[in-house]
Design a protein around this motif. Structure first.
Motif, PDB file in Angstrom:
ATOM      1  N   GLY A 174      -7.408  -7.396  20.896  1.00 12.36           N
ATOM      2  CA  GLY A 174      -7.003  -6.982  22.228  1.00 12.36           C
ATOM      3  C   GLY A 174      -5.502  -6.916  22.422  1.00 12.36           C
ATOM      4  N   ASP A 175      -4.719  -7.457  21.476  1.00 19.00           N
ATOM      5  CA  ASP A 175      -3.264  -7.311  21.553  1.00 19.00           C
ATOM      6  C   ASP A 175      -2.908  -5.827  21.465  1.00 19.00           C
ATOM      7  N   VAL A 176      -1.890  -5.441  22.230  1.00 20.13           N
ATOM      8  CA  VAL A 176      -1.347  -4.078  22.129  1.00 20.13           C
ATOM      9  C   VAL A 176      -0.039  -4.180  21.347  1.00 20.13           C
ATOM     10  N   VAL A 177       0.059  -3.460  20.241  1.00 20.08           N
ATOM     11  CA  VAL A 177       1.237  -3.571  19.376  1.00 20.08           C
ATOM     12  C   VAL A 177       2.004  -2.250  19.351  1.00 20.08           C
ATOM     13  N   ALA A 178       3.335  -2.374  19.332  1.00 17.29           N
ATOM     14  CA  ALA A 178       4.208  -1.211  19.146  1.00 17.29           C
ATOM     15  C   ALA A 178       4.430  -1.039  17.655  1.00 17.29           C
ATOM     16  N   VAL A 179       4.097   0.131  17.139  1.00 20.95           N
ATOM     17  CA  VAL A 179       4.188   0.406  15.709  1.00 20.95           C
ATOM     18  C   VAL A 179       5.345   1.372  15.462  1.00 20.95           C
ATOM     19  N   LEU A 224       0.814  -1.222   0.000  1.00 18.21           N
ATOM     20  CA  LEU A 224       0.000   0.000   0.000  1.00 18.21           C
ATOM     21  C   LEU A 224       0.845   1.268   0.000  1.00 18.21           C
ATOM     22  N   GLY A 225       2.176   1.099   0.072  1.00 18.06           N
ATOM     23  CA  GLY A 225       3.063   2.268   0.012  1.00 18.06           C
ATOM     24  C   GLY A 225       3.472   2.815   1.356  1.00 18.06           C
ATOM     25  N   HIS A 226       3.352   2.019   2.432  1.00 16.30           N
ATOM     26  CA  HIS A 226       3.693   2.489   3.773  1.00 16.30           C
ATOM     27  C   HIS A 226       4.855   1.689   4.350  1.00 16.30           C
ATOM     28  N   ARG A 227       5.744   2.363   5.074  1.00 15.10           N
ATOM     29  CA  ARG A 227       6.789   1.670   5.837  1.00 15.10           C
ATOM     30  C   ARG A 227       6.341   1.631   7.289  1.00 15.10           C
ATOM     31  N   ILE A 228       5.573   0.609   7.626  1.00 13.12           N
ATOM     32  CA  ILE A 228       5.011   0.457   8.971  1.00 13.12           C
ATOM     33  C   ILE A 228       5.356  -0.943   9.470  1.00 13.12           C
ATOM     34  N   TYR A 229       5.945  -0.997  10.672  1.00 12.37           N
ATOM     35  CA  TYR A 229       6.391  -2.275  11.218  1.00 12.37           C
ATOM     36  C   TYR A 229       5.854  -2.463  12.632  1.00 12.37           C
ATOM     37  N   LEU A 230       5.487  -3.698  12.958  1.00 15.97           N
ATOM     38  CA  LEU A 230       5.076  -4.052  14.309  1.00 15.97           C
ATOM     39  C   LEU A 230       6.289  -4.635  15.012  1.00 15.97           C
ATOM     40  N   THR A 231       6.811  -3.914  15.986  1.00 10.07           N
ATOM     41  CA  THR A 231       8.087  -4.293  16.586  1.00 10.07           C
ATOM     42  C   THR A 231       7.942  -5.025  17.920  1.00 10.07           C
ATOM     43  N   ARG A 232       6.742  -4.958  18.534  1.00  3.55           N
ATOM     44  CA  ARG A 232       6.545  -5.622  19.814  1.00  3.55           C
ATOM     45  C   ARG A 232       5.053  -5.876  20.034  1.00  3.55           C
ATOM     46  N   VAL A 233       4.715  -6.929  20.787  1.00  3.04           N
ATOM     47  CA  VAL A 233       3.317  -7.270  21.050  1.00  3.04           C
ATOM     48  C   VAL A 233       3.143  -7.598  22.534  1.00  3.04           C
ATOM     49  N   ARG A 234       2.108  -6.990  23.138  1.00  2.00           N
ATOM     50  CA  ARG A 234       1.716  -7.353  24.500  1.00  2.00           C
ATOM     51  C   ARG A 234       0.387  -8.113  24.428  1.00  2.00           C
ATOM     52  N   ARG A 235       0.323  -9.270  25.108  1.00  2.00           N
ATOM     53  CA  ARG A 235      -0.882 -10.093  25.103  1.00  2.00           C
ATOM     54  C   ARG A 235      -1.181 -10.558  26.531  1.00  2.00           C
ATOM     55  N   ASP A 236      -2.388 -10.287  26.973  1.00  2.00           N
ATOM     56  CA  ASP A 236      -2.803 -10.673  28.328  1.00  2.00           C
ATOM     57  C   ASP A 236      -1.818 -10.164  29.380  1.00  2.00           C
ATOM     58  N   LEU A 284       5.329 -10.489  24.430  1.00  5.06           N
ATOM     59  CA  LEU A 284       5.718 -11.728  23.765  1.00  5.06           C
ATOM     60  C   LEU A 284       7.106 -11.618  23.141  1.00  5.06           C
ATOM     61  N   ASP A 285       7.755 -12.769  23.020  1.00  8.24           N
ATOM     62  CA  ASP A 285       8.988 -12.819  22.232  1.00  8.24           C
ATOM     63  C   ASP A 285       8.630 -12.552  20.778  1.00  8.24           C
ATOM     64  N   HIS A 286       9.361 -11.647  20.170  1.00  8.19           N
ATOM     65  CA  HIS A 286       8.972 -11.186  18.835  1.00  8.19           C
ATOM     66  C   HIS A 286       9.437 -12.162  17.756  1.00  8.19           C
ATOM     67  N   THR A 287       8.514 -12.556  16.883  1.00 10.33           N
ATOM     68  CA  THR A 287       8.840 -13.262  15.646  1.00 10.33           C
ATOM     69  C   THR A 287       7.902 -12.751  14.565  1.00 10.33           C
ATOM     70  N   GLN A 288       8.335 -12.849  13.342  1.00 10.55           N
ATOM     71  CA  GLN A 288       7.506 -12.393  12.218  1.00 10.55           C
ATOM     72  C   GLN A 288       6.283 -13.281  12.022  1.00 10.55           C
ATOM     73  N   GLN A 289       6.293 -14.471  12.631  1.00 15.10           N
ATOM     74  CA  GLN A 289       5.175 -15.404  12.445  1.00 15.10           C
ATOM     75  C   GLN A 289       4.138 -15.314  13.569  1.00 15.10           C
ATOM     76  N   THR A 290       4.312 -14.376  14.493  1.00 15.85           N
ATOM     77  CA  THR A 290       3.326 -14.208  15.559  1.00 15.85           C
ATOM     78  C   THR A 290       1.959 -13.863  14.969  1.00 15.85           C
ATOM     79  N   VAL A 291       0.921 -14.599  15.391  1.00 14.03           N
ATOM     80  CA  VAL A 291      -0.439 -14.359  14.896  1.00 14.03           C
ATOM     81  C   VAL A 291      -1.126 -13.341  15.803  1.00 14.03           C
ATOM     82  N   LEU A 292      -1.668 -12.287  15.219  1.00 15.72           N
ATOM     83  CA  LEU A 292      -2.277 -11.210  15.971  1.00 15.72           C
ATOM     84  C   LEU A 292      -3.680 -11.582  16.441  1.00 15.72           C
ATOM     85  N   ARG A 293      -4.025 -11.150  17.652  1.00 17.68           N
ATOM     86  CA  ARG A 293      -5.347 -11.424  18.215  1.00 17.68           C
ATOM     87  C   ARG A 293      -6.016 -10.116  18.614  1.00 17.68           C
TER      88      ARG A 293
END
Length: 567
Positions: A274-279, A247-259, A263-272
């Motif tokens: 209520g997750d809080v993500v660092a963008v 879409l033309g954006h440089r946007i990355y999810l660098t960290r995820v908080r769940r419950d 979480l340990d960061h991996t590119q294969q983490t599935v988003l749910r």
């Protein structure tokens, strides 16, 4: 109480006079008109001449040589990578133009000196000042000291005339060079430097379908959002980032908080939901994207956003990345979430564009999360931790070896010809600087140390030269006459005109770049400042670095050559 106005205090304590001269010299160097300043080197020389004439003090020659040889090694060390890079095919046109400027400058100064009947001292001073190369002073004085048939008194007189000739011709030479390149030539050829530079900038940043090809200068922001949109839920981080890229954006999810847990960061983490993500994103991308609409409400999560970030200096050395454009490098998977903040080339910040190629020895400043920056740095080259410690083994050995190779001399028609210890230090500085560019784990010389050896080393040297030449300044200037000033001005302008005609009509170099090439070939820092100011752009600097390296080497050597020609 000590009478500080009593000049006799400096006879037993000449070291105090040196530091006073440097202080006044740097003060004089701040005299400025627009982008043109007198400069610390010229200020120190003028202050030395005045205070030397007032006090009559003479400074030991060993002290002078110590600072000069240190300066020349630092000069070679700084421009070494750029000098050898210029000998490659892509840099040869700029090298050739610089050679034309330097050779024509030597020939013109030689002809004028012969016409005016100057000896080796004033001839070298004319060349150094007209072509704005301060290092000529020391090299010429060294060469005068080896000339046969001169008594010690005659050699001292000729050496003093070098400084006098330089002091007379340098200020006008600097002003004329800056005015000619920034104003006169563009107006004469009806060129709008600002418009042409802007056009070149647009061409260098040509549009591309790759969304990573954003503006070369940007600001990274970090925000936290709670996932609320159902179209994101169930997707991996990698899928989300690839979609944004399309879409033309440089946007990355660098960290995820769940419950409540990060979480340990991996590119294969599935988003749910209520997750809080660092963008992490470019500010413009985040504004255009409107994360609140596409992800969810923004939240303040200090721990999530407070992860360790890093700014890492990396010296480019990996063969796989050398010669590639910045745009190509930014497409690599290891650059996801990592940003190129700045690039330094030959010790100076390089105004890179997306089409700029990564060269061996370039220092890339990477920013981003530490876990991402470190692997990116390793893929590009050698990470260089910030250190204020100078590798004095490297510096001391380089200067010693340079001095050793400069001592042997060949005798031609009874005249001993050698590199001299100062010329040897310059050559070895080039070699050691080049080695440092290829193998950046050796020879750390931080910017502060480079400034001390380069700028302060030269200023200390010329201050002592001025002090020693001060008592003979009036008589020497009287002997030289007005011809020195007039012919010095002509000797400044003519090589630039020759270089311009060759570059414009034969080499077909674009106008803004050509102005930078000419400023570099004559090593006039004030000129590139004036050109950039006139063009309202850093684009002309792209033509400055290679000719500056070549010009520094050739013009420094010319200091000895013109002495031999006029002997």
């Amino acid at each position: 109480m000590i009478d500080f106005l009593n000049r006799n205090i400096f006879q037993p304590y000449p070291e105090l006079l040196v530091f006073l001269t440097v202080a006044f010299g740097f003060l004089l160097g701040k005299v400025r008109y627009k982008a043109i300043a007198l400069g610390a080197v010229t200020g120190c020389l003028i202050a030395g001449l005045l205070l030397g004439a007032w006090t009559g003090v003479e400074i030991n020659g060993t002290v002078k040589s110590l600072f000069f040889i240190m300066f020349l090694f630092a000069l070679g060390y700084k421009v070494g990578p750029q000098f050898f890079r210029g000998l490659k095919t892509d840099g040869l046109p700029q090298v050739l133009n610089a050679v034309v400027v330097c050779v024509s400058g030597l020939l013109i100064c030689w002809v004028f000196a012969a016409m005016l009947g100057y000896g080796p001292g004033l001839s070298a001073g004319l060349l150094g000042g007209a072509l704005t190369q301060s290092a000529v002073i020391g090299v010429a004085q060294d060469a005068i000291g080896t000339l046969p048939g001169l008594s010690s008194g005659e050699a001292k007189h000729e050496a003093n005339l070098v400084a006098i000739g330089y002091a007379v011709t340098y200020p006008l030479g600097t002003i004329l060079c800056a005015m000619l390149l920034a104003n006169v030539l563009p107006r004469l050829y009806k060129k709008d430097l600002a418009a042409e530079s802007a056009q070149m900038a647009r061409e260098l940043d040509a549009p591309d379908n790759d969304p990573d090809l954003a503006e070369g200068y940007y600001e990274v922001v970090l925000r936290a959002y709670t996932i609320e949109r159902p179209d994101i839920v169930g997707r991996t981080i990698e899928d989300f980032e690839n979609q944004q890229k399309e879409l033309g954006h440089r946007i990355y999810l660098t960290r995820v908080r769940r419950d409540g847990k990060i979480l340990d960061h991996t590119q294969q983490t599935v988003l749910r939901e209520g997750d809080v993500v660092a963008v992490s994103a470019l500010r413009g991308s985040l504004v255009d994207y409107d994360a609140r609409t596409h992800i969810g409400m923004e939240t303040d999560d200090v721990e999530l956003l407070g992860y360790e970030t890093e700014t890492l200096h990396v010296v480019a050395s990996e063969k796989a990345q050398l010669g590639r454009t910045i745009a190509d490098v930014r497409r690599e998977p290891f650059m996801v979430g990592v940003y190129i903040d700045k690039i330094y080339r030959s010790g100076a910040e390089f105004p890179y564009r997306l089409s700029s190629k990564v060269e061996r020895g370039d220092t890339l400043v990477l920013t981003g999360p530490k876990r991402l920056v470190d692997p990116a740095g390793a893929a590009l080259g050698k990470p260089v931790p910030t250190s204020f410690a100078t590798d004095m083994i490297w510096v001391g050995l380089g200067i010693f070896l340079g001095g050793c190779i400069g001592i042997p001399a060949l005798t031609v028609s009874g005249v001993p010809i050698s590199l001299s210890t100062s010329g040897g230090a310059l050559i070895m500085g080039l070699v050691f600087g080049y080695i440092r560019g290829k193998y950046p784990t050796y020879g750390n010389v931080p910017p502060g140390a480079q400034w001390f050896m380069d700028t302060l080393g030269l200023c200390m040297f010329v201050a002592i030269v001025g002090i020693n030449a001060g008592p003979s300044f009036t008589s020497g200037l009287s002997d030289a006459g007005w011809g020195l000033l007039v012919f010095g001005a002509v000797a400044t302008v003519v090589p630039l005109i020759i270089g311009f005609l060759f570059g414009h009509y034969v080499q077909k170099i674009r106008f803004p770049i050509l102005m930078g090439v000419l400023a570099g070939g004559q090593t006039t820092t004030a000129a590139i400042g004036a050109i950039n100011e006139s063009s309202r752009s850093q684009v002309p600097t792209l033509g400055y670095t290679i000719p500056y390296a070549v010009g520094n080497v050739l013009l420094t050597i010319w200091g000895a050559v013109i002495v031999l020609l006029q002997h």
